[in-house]
Design a protein around this motif. Structure first.
Motif, PDB file in Angstrom:
ATOM      1  N   GLY A 596      -2.316  75.542  31.861  1.00 21.20           N
ATOM      2  CA  GLY A 596      -2.268  75.291  33.294  1.00 21.20           C
ATOM      3  C   GLY A 596      -2.513  73.854  33.691  1.00 21.20           C
ATOM      4  O   GLY A 596      -2.639  73.554  34.888  1.00 21.20           O
ATOM      5  N   ALA A 597      -2.604  72.948  32.723  1.00 24.35           N
ATOM      6  CA  ALA A 597      -2.818  71.540  33.060  1.00 24.35           C
ATOM      7  C   ALA A 597      -1.648  71.006  33.877  1.00 24.35           C
ATOM      8  O   ALA A 597      -0.493  71.391  33.680  1.00 24.35           O
ATOM      9  N   LEU A 598      -1.953  70.108  34.824  1.00 29.93           N
ATOM     10  CA  LEU A 598      -0.949  69.495  35.693  1.00 29.93           C
ATOM     11  C   LEU A 598      -0.685  68.072  35.245  1.00 29.93           C
ATOM     12  O   LEU A 598      -1.620  67.336  34.914  1.00 29.93           O
ATOM     13  N   ILE A 599       0.563  67.689  35.232  1.00 27.13           N
ATOM     14  CA  ILE A 599       0.925  66.309  34.908  1.00 27.13           C
ATOM     15  C   ILE A 599       1.689  65.739  36.099  1.00 27.13           C
ATOM     16  O   ILE A 599       2.606  66.377  36.636  1.00 27.13           O
ATOM     17  N   LEU A 600       1.315  64.551  36.497  1.00 25.55           N
ATOM     18  CA  LEU A 600       1.820  63.919  37.714  1.00 25.55           C
ATOM     19  C   LEU A 600       2.520  62.608  37.383  1.00 25.55           C
ATOM     20  O   LEU A 600       2.018  61.816  36.581  1.00 25.55           O
ATOM     21  N   LEU A 601       3.677  62.394  37.986  1.00 24.77           N
ATOM     22  CA  LEU A 601       4.366  61.106  37.916  1.00 24.77           C
ATOM     23  C   LEU A 601       4.319  60.441  39.272  1.00 24.77           C
ATOM     24  O   LEU A 601       4.705  61.048  40.287  1.00 24.77           O
ATOM     25  N   ASN A 602       3.844  59.207  39.300  1.00 29.25           N
ATOM     26  CA  ASN A 602       3.874  58.379  40.508  1.00 29.25           C
ATOM     27  C   ASN A 602       4.933  57.304  40.335  1.00 29.25           C
ATOM     28  O   ASN A 602       5.017  56.650  39.289  1.00 29.25           O
ATOM     29  N   MET A 603       5.735  57.111  41.359  1.00 29.56           N
ATOM     30  CA  MET A 603       6.900  56.239  41.242  1.00 29.56           C
ATOM     31  C   MET A 603       6.551  54.763  41.346  1.00 29.56           C
ATOM     32  O   MET A 603       5.516  54.388  41.907  1.00 29.56           O
ATOM     33  N   ARG A 604       7.407  53.939  40.791  1.00 24.69           N
ATOM     34  CA  ARG A 604       7.296  52.490  40.977  1.00 24.69           C
ATOM     35  C   ARG A 604       7.659  52.169  42.421  1.00 24.69           C
ATOM     36  O   ARG A 604       8.613  52.709  42.976  1.00 24.69           O
ATOM     37  N   ALA A 605       6.912  51.266  43.036  1.00 22.59           N
ATOM     38  CA  ALA A 605       7.124  50.971  44.446  1.00 22.59           C
ATOM     39  C   ALA A 605       6.791  49.513  44.720  1.00 22.59           C
ATOM     40  O   ALA A 605       6.509  48.726  43.800  1.00 22.59           O
ATOM     41  N   GLU A 606       6.821  49.167  45.993  1.00 21.16           N
ATOM     42  CA  GLU A 606       6.447  47.823  46.441  1.00 21.16           C
ATOM     43  C   GLU A 606       5.658  47.959  47.736  1.00 21.16           C
ATOM     44  O   GLU A 606       6.012  48.756  48.617  1.00 21.16           O
ATOM     45  N   ARG A 607       4.582  47.200  47.840  1.00 24.60           N
ATOM     46  CA  ARG A 607       3.754  47.233  49.033  1.00 24.60           C
ATOM     47  C   ARG A 607       3.343  45.816  49.375  1.00 24.60           C
ATOM     48  O   ARG A 607       2.798  45.109  48.523  1.00 24.60           O
ATOM     49  N   GLU A 608       3.642  45.392  50.588  1.00 19.83           N
ATOM     50  CA  GLU A 608       3.312  44.043  51.056  1.00 19.83           C
ATOM     51  C   GLU A 608       3.847  42.983  50.100  1.00 19.83           C
ATOM     52  O   GLU A 608       3.187  41.996  49.799  1.00 19.83           O
ATOM     53  N   GLY A 609       5.053  43.235  49.629  1.00 27.65           N
ATOM     54  CA  GLY A 609       5.726  42.262  48.779  1.00 27.65           C
ATOM     55  C   GLY A 609       5.278  42.250  47.333  1.00 27.65           C
ATOM     56  O   GLY A 609       5.769  41.430  46.552  1.00 27.65           O
ATOM     57  N   LYS A 610       4.384  43.148  46.953  1.00 27.00           N
ATOM     58  CA  LYS A 610       3.865  43.164  45.587  1.00 27.00           C
ATOM     59  C   LYS A 610       4.284  44.445  44.869  1.00 27.00           C
ATOM     60  O   LYS A 610       4.298  45.537  45.460  1.00 27.00           O
ATOM     61  N   SER A 619      -4.315  66.526  35.000  1.00 28.66           N
ATOM     62  CA  SER A 619      -5.498  67.210  35.531  1.00 28.66           C
ATOM     63  C   SER A 619      -5.676  68.527  34.785  1.00 28.66           C
ATOM     64  O   SER A 619      -4.719  69.297  34.618  1.00 28.66           O
ATOM     65  N   PHE A 620      -6.893  68.767  34.342  1.00 28.86           N
ATOM     66  CA  PHE A 620      -7.213  70.011  33.635  1.00 28.86           C
ATOM     67  C   PHE A 620      -7.966  70.994  34.518  1.00 28.86           C
ATOM     68  O   PHE A 620      -8.392  72.051  34.049  1.00 28.86           O
ATOM     69  N   ASN A 621      -8.134  70.657  35.810  1.00 25.50           N
ATOM     70  CA  ASN A 621      -8.956  71.498  36.685  1.00 25.50           C
ATOM     71  C   ASN A 621      -8.296  71.732  38.043  1.00 25.50           C
ATOM     72  O   ASN A 621      -8.943  71.667  39.085  1.00 25.50           O
ATOM     73  N   GLY A 622      -7.011  71.995  38.022  1.00 26.63           N
ATOM     74  CA  GLY A 622      -6.314  72.339  39.255  1.00 26.63           C
ATOM     75  C   GLY A 622      -6.254  71.219  40.256  1.00 26.63           C
ATOM     76  O   GLY A 622      -6.326  71.461  41.466  1.00 26.63           O
ATOM     77  N   ALA A 623      -6.128  69.979  39.788  1.00 27.60           N
ATOM     78  CA  ALA A 623      -6.002  68.775  40.624  1.00 27.60           C
ATOM     79  C   ALA A 623      -7.311  68.354  41.274  1.00 27.60           C
ATOM     80  O   ALA A 623      -7.316  67.469  42.145  1.00 27.60           O
ATOM     81  N   GLU A 624      -8.444  68.952  40.850  1.00 26.49           N
ATOM     82  CA  GLU A 624      -9.737  68.498  41.380  1.00 26.49           C
ATOM     83  C   GLU A 624     -10.004  67.055  40.965  1.00 26.49           C
ATOM     84  O   GLU A 624     -10.631  66.288  41.707  1.00 26.49           O
TER      85      GLU A 624
END
Length: 775
Positions: A596-610, A619-624
């Protein structure tokens, strides 16, 4: 056994593959019609595909020529020969079934590269080919060996440039000469052989977006043609022959700044003397009363310049007293008088055969034609394209037929092969094998109740600010009809171009979204996002199958807001970002079945020009709480993940590249057998960097598929150690493969611009499908 070419159960197959969807839905451009057969037509989309029909738009064949097509011309003396301009000039001698390189010469090509946000294609040559895009093609009616092309953006890339050339061959492409004089502008509008010039010294007219030129075919000298006083940019242009004199007639629309703040005036001009003088044509102009149509595009018949069609629009709502229609006007006397042939008030007229886009969106989205062409030898036949549709008339505008889709009596739609939109997932109802859905960009969501043979638009109940994109769906495994969807107005995530120049953060009004729920199989939806921010564009929804029916635990990713969790069937949500860093541009979430472990992908982005680098967490605990998993060295844009159900710590990761010295690097597919402690880049063919999706066949986990933006779907049958191309699939911008759960010898492939492809999971054994080998 792979399906062969042709019609099977009413569906068009090519190389054992067909496209799936309702048809249309995205912008279509640069239509062309044969000199010999007005049912033989071609159009392009802005998402890399080229489409050919031989039956007047009843069936289209999708093909890929390595890059977006920008121009087409049918040989005026040979019904089998077609030319297409893209990052090179391509020639077909079998009505568009196969294509060969003409320019640059195949013998000069030493390689090719892909770079930038869209995997822009470029030929590497040992000759003087400057790169760029061929935006105009013309063949001399007097001699088919005389072929001219207009090359724009000639700066060794697909980026806009200001170096423009005209190339001409007199011997069918064996040798070429090019102009040396400066041609002003960034884009070409039209290229036309003067019908009155002698065959041994042809003359061309080249219309750019800034100027008009004549080009001498003997000396290749360029002579500017003076625009009429007050005219500036060339917005649209065309040319044809005066049947009475045999001379060229030139037309163009100028876009001129008006005295009113923020307004522009468009004027239509004609020259009967090769640009020596110009006459302004009155077709009805904007007035202070408001709402009078304004010219948008023009098209004339190449062999009879007396017939002109004009696409017009209005800048205000329809006023019956003004009769300020928008649509198409026609002149049969070189612009002296005009009549409406497609007058649109608040709806399409009765002489227009509507398909699903006109029915569901009215005239407000497709708008008047953005591109038009008249059959070169028949002024009664016109094909036009819009930002979502295409249509034609074969009787001079008395009647119009949609050419992108067919609407059935029950209201469902069947695409005709002209599939022009982006999709993210193919979703199968676990309770009914006939029910399936496609989650789309721009057009939201479609469902099928007959195994994909026809499609029903399924956005009822979705807020207008969310309807652009359905990124993902999940069905309840125990409750028939119950499904949740992740929605948002921004499209094309996780593409980096959406963040550049602070585009995403600076426009909160353009990034609404959330979760919606349906209890009737997506026929109707209800917003189900209490606790979510109104700007939480949702890109993925995941259900925990071990949670009880009626109180399902659900997880949703939201771009800029991280992860949300619900424990009450999606009624309320709370953020679960403990352990995540500054990057909350969450993209996809996955669940490991073993624990039941959750694996998350966060995308490449840009914020304030950086730059904000992409990340991966578990996460092994339901995203806690979340723990970071190190990405493969050098990568920063995790796009997709697949798991091996036999080996819990074995993951496959598809990564998007970034440019180093104008060359895409650090993309590809990687495998870890120890949950990210070490990674190995898998041996896809050299140069394959723009990998978008990766898929493991859950019933045969050694079988892995990856799809890229370089015209490939690759398959491995040994866990990624060796790969082969799935032949037959040939769309350039691909997303992800889905194994058909009811026939595992076939796969669906979602794409960025050609809906869904369906074909044999091992390919068809053919060589490269559309392009003949370079020799």
């Amino acid at each position: 056994m792979a399906l062969k070419d042709g019609m099977v159960d009413g569906l068009l197959y090519k190389n054992g593959w067909r496209t799936v969807g309702p048809g249309g839905g995205g912008a279509q451009f640069y239509p062309g019609i044969s000199h010999f057969n007005t049912d033989h037509m071609m159009v392009f989309c802005d998402m890399s595909a080229s489409y050919m029909t031989l039956d007047g738009g009843k069936n289209w064949t999708d093909m890929s020529l390595k890059a977006k097509g920008s121009s087409v011309y049918f040989d005026p003396n040979d019904p089998d020969v077609v030319y297409v301009g893209s990052t090179g000039l391509y020639k077909s001698t079998d009505k568009g079934r196969h294509w060969a390189f003409i320019l640059p010469a195949a013998s000069d090509i030493v390689g090719e590269t892909y770079s930038g946000d869209e995997a822009s294609h470029l030929f590497l040559t040992k000759g003087e080919w400057p790169g760029g895009v061929i935006e105009g093609v013309a063949v001399n009616r007097k001699d088919s060996n005389q072929i001219a092309v207009a090359l724009a953006r000639a700066r060794k890339s697909d980026a806009y440039g200001n170096t423009m050339f005209v190339y001409l061959t007199m011997d069918g492409g064996k040798t070429w000469r090019r102009t040396q004089d400066k041609i002003e502008g960034n884009r070409y509008r039209r290229l036309y052989f003067d019908p009155a010039a002698p065959a041994d010294c042809p003359k061309l007219y080249a219309f750019s977006d800034k100027a008009i030129y004549s080009v001498c075919g003997c000396s290749m000298k360029v002579t500017p043609i003076a625009l009429p006083e007050g005219a500036s940019d060339v917005f649209s242009a065309d040319a044809g022959m005066d049947k009475a004199t045999g001379k060229a007639v030139l037309y163009f629309i100028s876009v001129d700044p008006a005295p009113e703040k923020g307004r522009f005036h468009k004027h239509l001009w004609r020259s009967m003397d090769m640009g020596g003088s110009w006459q302004q044509l009155d077709y009805g102009y904007p007035s202070s009363a408001g709402g009078v149509p304004d010219g948008k595009q023009l098209a004339c018949c190449e062999s009879d310049a007396s017939v002109i069609y004009l696409s017009v629009y209005r800048d205000r709502g329809f006023d019956p007293a003004l009769q300020n229609y928008e649509g198409v006007k026609k002149s049969c006397d070189m612009g002296a008088t005009w009549q409406w042939v497609l007058p649109i008030d608040n709806d399409f007229p009765a002489n227009f055969e509507k398909s699903w886009m006109e029915i569901h969106y009215g005239y407000t989205w497709p708008e008047p034609p953005i591109c038009m062409t008249v059959a070169p030898n028949n002024p009664d036949v016109l094909l036009y394209t819009t930002f979502g549709t295409s249509a034609r008339t074969v009787d001079g505008g008395k009647n119009w037929q949609s050419t992108y889709s067919e609407t059935l009596p029950d209201g469902s739609s069947i695409g005709r092969g002209l599939e022009v939109t982006t999709c993210y997932g193919v979703h199968f109802d676990p309770h009914n094998r006939d029910n399936m859905m496609i989650s789309y960009t721009d057009i939201g969501l479609f469902r099928s109740e007959n195994g994909g043979r026809s499609w029903i638009h399924s956005i009822q109940g979705i807020p207008k600010l969310w309807r652009n994109t359905c990124y993902w769906l999940t069905y309840d495994p125990e409750v028939p009809g119950r499904v949740w969807g992740a929605w948002g107005i921004p499209h094309d995530l996780p593409r980096y171009k959406l963040f550049r120049n602070n585009g995403f953060e600076a426009n909160p009004q353009h990034r609404n979204g959330g979760i919606a729920k349906s209890d009737d199989g997506a026929a109707h939806w209800q917003v189900s996002n209490t606790g979510m921010d109104e700007h939480a564009v949702s890109t993925c929804i995941l259900l925990d199958p071990t949670s009880p029916a009626g109180k399902r635990t659900l997880y949703a990713t939201a771009c800029g807001y991280g992860v949300y969790k619900s424990t009450d069937d999606g009624a309320t949500w709370v953020t679960m970002n403990n352990g995540l860093g500054d990057n909350l541009y969450s993209w996809k979430i996955f669940r490991r079945e073993s624990d039941g472990a959750l694996i998350l992908l966060n995308m490449r982005a840009e914020r304030e020009g950086k730059l904000v680098e992409g990340e991966m967490y578990i996460s092994f605990n339901g995203a806690e709480s979340w723990q970071k998993i190190a990405l493969p060295e050098g990568t920063n844009a995790p796009n997709d993940l697949a798991m091996d159900p036999r080996h819990p710590d074995r993951l496959y990761l598809a990564c998007w590249p970034y440019d180093i010295d104008q060359r895409a690097q650090h993309g590809g597919v990687y495998r870890t057998d120890d949950l990210g402690k070490t990674w190995r880049r898998l041996p896809l063919p050299e140069g394959v960097e723009y990998t978008y999706g990766v898929t493991v066949d859950d019933q045969n986990p050694d079988t892995v598929f990856t799809v890229d933006f370089q015209q490939n779907c690759h398959r491995s049958d040994d866990g990624g150690n060796t790969w082969y191309r799935v032949a037959g699939y040939c769309f350039k911008w691909g997303h992800k493969a889905f194994v058909d759960p009811y026939n595992r010898d076939y796969i669906y492939i979602t794409t960025f611009g050609s809906s869904v492809w369906y074909g044999p999971a091992k390919g068809n054994g053919l060589p490269y499908e559309d392009m003949l080998p370079m020799v």
